[in-house]
Design a protein around this motif. Structure first.
Motif, PDB file in Angstrom:
ATOM      1  N   ALA A 163      42.831  11.022   4.980  1.00  0.00           N
ATOM      2  CA  ALA A 163      44.174  10.430   5.069  1.00  0.00           C
ATOM      3  C   ALA A 163      44.733  10.621   6.467  1.00  0.00           C
ATOM      4  N   GLY A 164      45.280   9.544   7.024  1.00  0.00           N
ATOM      5  CA  GLY A 164      45.877   9.607   8.355  1.00  0.00           C
ATOM      6  C   GLY A 164      44.894   9.411   9.493  1.00  0.00           C
ATOM      7  N   LEU A 165      43.602   9.240   9.189  1.00  0.00           N
ATOM      8  CA  LEU A 165      42.577   9.084  10.219  1.00  0.00           C
ATOM      9  C   LEU A 165      42.015   7.668  10.197  1.00  0.00           C
ATOM     10  N   ARG A 166      41.617   7.196  11.369  1.00  0.00           N
ATOM     11  CA  ARG A 166      41.034   5.859  11.462  1.00  0.00           C
ATOM     12  C   ARG A 166      39.617   5.869  10.876  1.00  0.00           C
ATOM     13  N   THR A 167      39.300   4.860  10.072  1.00  0.00           N
ATOM     14  CA  THR A 167      38.006   4.804   9.398  1.00  0.00           C
ATOM     15  C   THR A 167      36.879   4.394  10.337  1.00  0.00           C
ATOM     16  N   LEU A 168      37.144   3.455  11.243  1.00  0.00           N
ATOM     17  CA  LEU A 168      36.134   2.965  12.176  1.00  0.00           C
ATOM     18  C   LEU A 168      36.420   3.443  13.587  1.00  0.00           C
ATOM     19  N   ASP A 169      35.363   3.832  14.282  1.00  0.00           N
ATOM     20  CA  ASP A 169      35.490   4.245  15.677  1.00  0.00           C
ATOM     21  C   ASP A 169      34.486   3.455  16.505  1.00  0.00           C
ATOM     22  N   PHE A 170      34.924   3.003  17.664  1.00  0.00           N
ATOM     23  CA  PHE A 170      34.059   2.309  18.607  1.00  0.00           C
ATOM     24  C   PHE A 170      34.180   2.977  19.968  1.00  0.00           C
TER      25      PHE A 170
ATOM     26  N   PHE B 173      14.137  14.850  25.924  1.00  0.00           N
ATOM     27  CA  PHE B 173      15.344  15.666  25.994  1.00  0.00           C
ATOM     28  C   PHE B 173      16.455  14.797  26.584  1.00  0.00           C
ATOM     29  N   ASN B 174      17.606  14.745  25.904  1.00  0.00           N
ATOM     30  CA  ASN B 174      18.682  13.849  26.327  1.00  0.00           C
ATOM     31  C   ASN B 174      20.004  14.575  26.475  1.00  0.00           C
ATOM     32  N   PHE B 175      20.773  14.133  27.458  1.00  0.00           N
ATOM     33  CA  PHE B 175      22.149  14.607  27.644  1.00  0.00           C
ATOM     34  C   PHE B 175      23.035  13.370  27.735  1.00  0.00           C
ATOM     35  N   THR B 176      24.004  13.255  26.835  1.00  0.00           N
ATOM     36  CA  THR B 176      24.808  12.039  26.722  1.00  0.00           C
ATOM     37  C   THR B 176      26.293  12.368  26.644  1.00  0.00           C
ATOM     38  N   TYR B 177      27.101  11.501  27.256  1.00  0.00           N
ATOM     39  CA  TYR B 177      28.557  11.584  27.112  1.00  0.00           C
ATOM     40  C   TYR B 177      29.019  10.418  26.257  1.00  0.00           C
ATOM     41  N   SER B 178      29.862  10.709  25.272  1.00  0.00           N
ATOM     42  CA  SER B 178      30.379   9.697  24.351  1.00  0.00           C
ATOM     43  C   SER B 178      31.895   9.624  24.477  1.00  0.00           C
ATOM     44  N   HIS B 179      32.416   8.428  24.695  1.00  0.00           N
ATOM     45  CA  HIS B 179      33.863   8.240  24.904  1.00  0.00           C
ATOM     46  C   HIS B 179      34.375   7.173  23.943  1.00  0.00           C
ATOM     47  N   GLY B 180      35.204   7.599  22.985  1.00  0.00           N
ATOM     48  CA  GLY B 180      35.800   6.651  22.049  1.00  0.00           C
ATOM     49  C   GLY B 180      36.841   5.775  22.717  1.00  0.00           C
ATOM     50  N   LEU B 181      37.004   4.558  22.203  1.00  0.00           N
ATOM     51  CA  LEU B 181      37.965   3.609  22.762  1.00  0.00           C
ATOM     52  C   LEU B 181      39.200   3.445  21.882  1.00  0.00           C
ATOM     53  N   LEU B 182      39.169   3.935  20.645  1.00  0.00           N
ATOM     54  CA  LEU B 182      40.277   3.776  19.717  1.00  0.00           C
ATOM     55  C   LEU B 182      40.909   5.123  19.405  1.00  0.00           C
ATOM     56  N   ASP B 183      42.204   5.096  19.107  1.00  0.00           N
ATOM     57  CA  ASP B 183      42.892   6.309  18.670  1.00  0.00           C
ATOM     58  C   ASP B 183      42.273   6.779  17.352  1.00  0.00           C
ATOM     59  N   TYR B 184      41.993   8.093  17.267  1.00  0.00           N
ATOM     60  CA  TYR B 184      41.340   8.610  16.062  1.00  0.00           C
ATOM     61  C   TYR B 184      42.263   8.616  14.847  1.00  0.00           C
ATOM     62  N   ARG B 185      43.569   8.454  15.079  1.00  0.00           N
ATOM     63  CA  ARG B 185      44.527   8.389  13.968  1.00  0.00           C
ATOM     64  C   ARG B 185      44.743   6.936  13.561  1.00  0.00           C
ATOM     65  N   ASP B 186      45.101   6.723  12.296  1.00  0.00           N
ATOM     66  CA  ASP B 186      45.411   5.354  11.884  1.00  0.00           C
ATOM     67  C   ASP B 186      46.766   4.947  12.449  1.00  0.00           C
ATOM     68  N   ASP B 187      47.070   3.669  12.339  1.00  0.00           N
ATOM     69  CA  ASP B 187      48.268   3.132  12.990  1.00  0.00           C
ATOM     70  C   ASP B 187      49.548   3.801  12.513  1.00  0.00           C
ATOM     71  N   ALA B 188      49.590   4.222  11.248  1.00  0.00           N
ATOM     72  CA  ALA B 188      50.807   4.804  10.682  1.00  0.00           C
ATOM     73  C   ALA B 188      51.066   6.216  11.187  1.00  0.00           C
ATOM     74  N   ASN B 189      50.044   6.857  11.770  1.00  0.00           N
ATOM     75  CA  ASN B 189      50.198   8.250  12.183  1.00  0.00           C
ATOM     76  C   ASN B 189      50.107   8.448  13.695  1.00  0.00           C
TER      77      ASN B 189
ATOM     78  N   ASN C  58      50.806   9.400  23.264  1.00  0.00           N
ATOM     79  CA  ASN C  58      49.699   8.743  23.943  1.00  0.00           C
ATOM     80  C   ASN C  58      48.514   8.525  23.004  1.00  0.00           C
ATOM     81  N   THR C  59      47.651   7.586  23.391  1.00  0.00           N
ATOM     82  CA  THR C  59      46.435   7.337  22.629  1.00  0.00           C
ATOM     83  C   THR C  59      45.501   8.539  22.735  1.00  0.00           C
ATOM     84  N   GLU C  60      45.011   9.010  21.602  1.00  0.00           N
ATOM     85  CA  GLU C  60      44.104  10.158  21.556  1.00  0.00           C
ATOM     86  C   GLU C  60      42.762   9.684  21.005  1.00  0.00           C
TER      87      GLU C  60
END
Length: 285
Positions: free
Chosen positions: A214-221, A236-252, A256-258
């Motif tokens: 509850a309160g969290l975004r279901t899809l992340d890109f 052996f891999n080293f990777t950086y991952s950066h989300g583009l969407l706020d992890y919270r849903d719109d109602a919460n 700033n965008t997190e």
């Protein structure tokens, strides 16, 4: 997500008829940066594992995808400040209405607390960490230079479960220096003073844990970028991952965008699914 799974299904012909496909189990550590302090950056750790599928267009260019179970974490905090006197006034009015006029007519203003120059703020601070488990599908372009691979591409992730651990700290300085119980009794509440103050919050810290999405975004890109080193079939891999969407849903959403950000360290062992072009080689070059 339906389009992504359709894409994976379309890869099946490559697996069945292609000569340049490899598949690997992959497991690794996720490292999530949290808020820093005077002595340095803080981190939280998670995990990921799954299947890594790679199609070789040439010796240098490849395309990677797969499906992974990955744990991501995000720190959050909030703080609110209100007047402790307003809280006491509301309490007195409640007892006044229920007790036939036991409240103080002028509220806490008649108690003379303002004239003492005391800090009458009530501050409630919440600090927590949200731990979220995703099914993630990346699509990465690979470029190989000798034994070094460079990765870049998008990912899509579906949230399946989550839990949040948080601490709530309440700070009411005026209750630490004034015996509100005695003050209320001396001001006309009589024996109701002790009962009234039992409804007041106290300064301190409480810990809690909540489960659910509850309160969290279901899809992340987002975008993945990384570098890897291979020794025959072992990668052996080293990777950086950066989300583009706020992890919270719109109602919460607040402020700033997190987004979700993390570093990955992983190891994978590839098995060649097609015929090898060179019987003396143990991997695709």
């Amino acid at each position: 997500m339906k389009k992504i799974f359709t894409f994976l299904i379309l890869l099946i012909p490559f697996i069945g008829f292609g000569q340049k496909v490899s598949l690997a189990p992959e497991i690794g550590l996720n490292i999530m940066p949290m808020s820093g302090s005077d002595i340095g950056q803080n981190y939280q750790f998670g995990y990921h594992f799954g299947g890594h599928l790679k199609y070789h267009f040439s010796k240098k260019f490849k395309l990677s995808t797969g499906i992974f179970l990955t744990q991501k974490k995000k720190e959050y905090s909030s703080s609110t400040t209100s007047s402790a006197l307003t809280l006491i006034d509301d309490l007195l009015n409640g007892f006044g209405g229920a007790g036939g006029g036991l409240g103080i007519p002028g509220g806490t203003g008649d108690l003379g607390l303002d004239s003492l120059g005391l800090n009458t703020d009530m501050t409630e601070s919440i600090r927590g960490v949200s731990s979220e488990l995703f099914i993630e599908i990346p699509l990465l372009a690979n470029y190989k230079v000798k034994n070094v691979n460079f990765y870049l591409g998008p990912y899509a992730a579906l949230l399946i479960t989550a839990n949040r651990k948080e601490e709530k700290t309440t700070d009411i300085p005026i209750l630490d220096v004034i015996d509100v119980d005695a003050l209320l009794e001396s001001s006309g509440l009589g024996g109701f003073g002790s009962l009234a103050t039992s409804f007041l919050p106290s300064s301190g810290t409480e810990s809690s844990e909540k489960y659910g999405t509850a309160g969290l975004r279901t899809l992340d890109f987002g975008i993945n970028a990384g570098i890897g080193y291979e020794m025959n079939n072992l990668h052996f891999n080293f990777t950086y991952s950066h989300g583009l969407l706020d992890y919270r849903d719109d109602a919460n959403k607040e402020g700033n965008t997190e987004t979700l950000k993390l570093f990955r360290i992983s190891i994978a062992y590839f098995f060649d699914l097609g015929k090898k072009s060179d019987t003396n080689s143990s991997s695709f070059n």
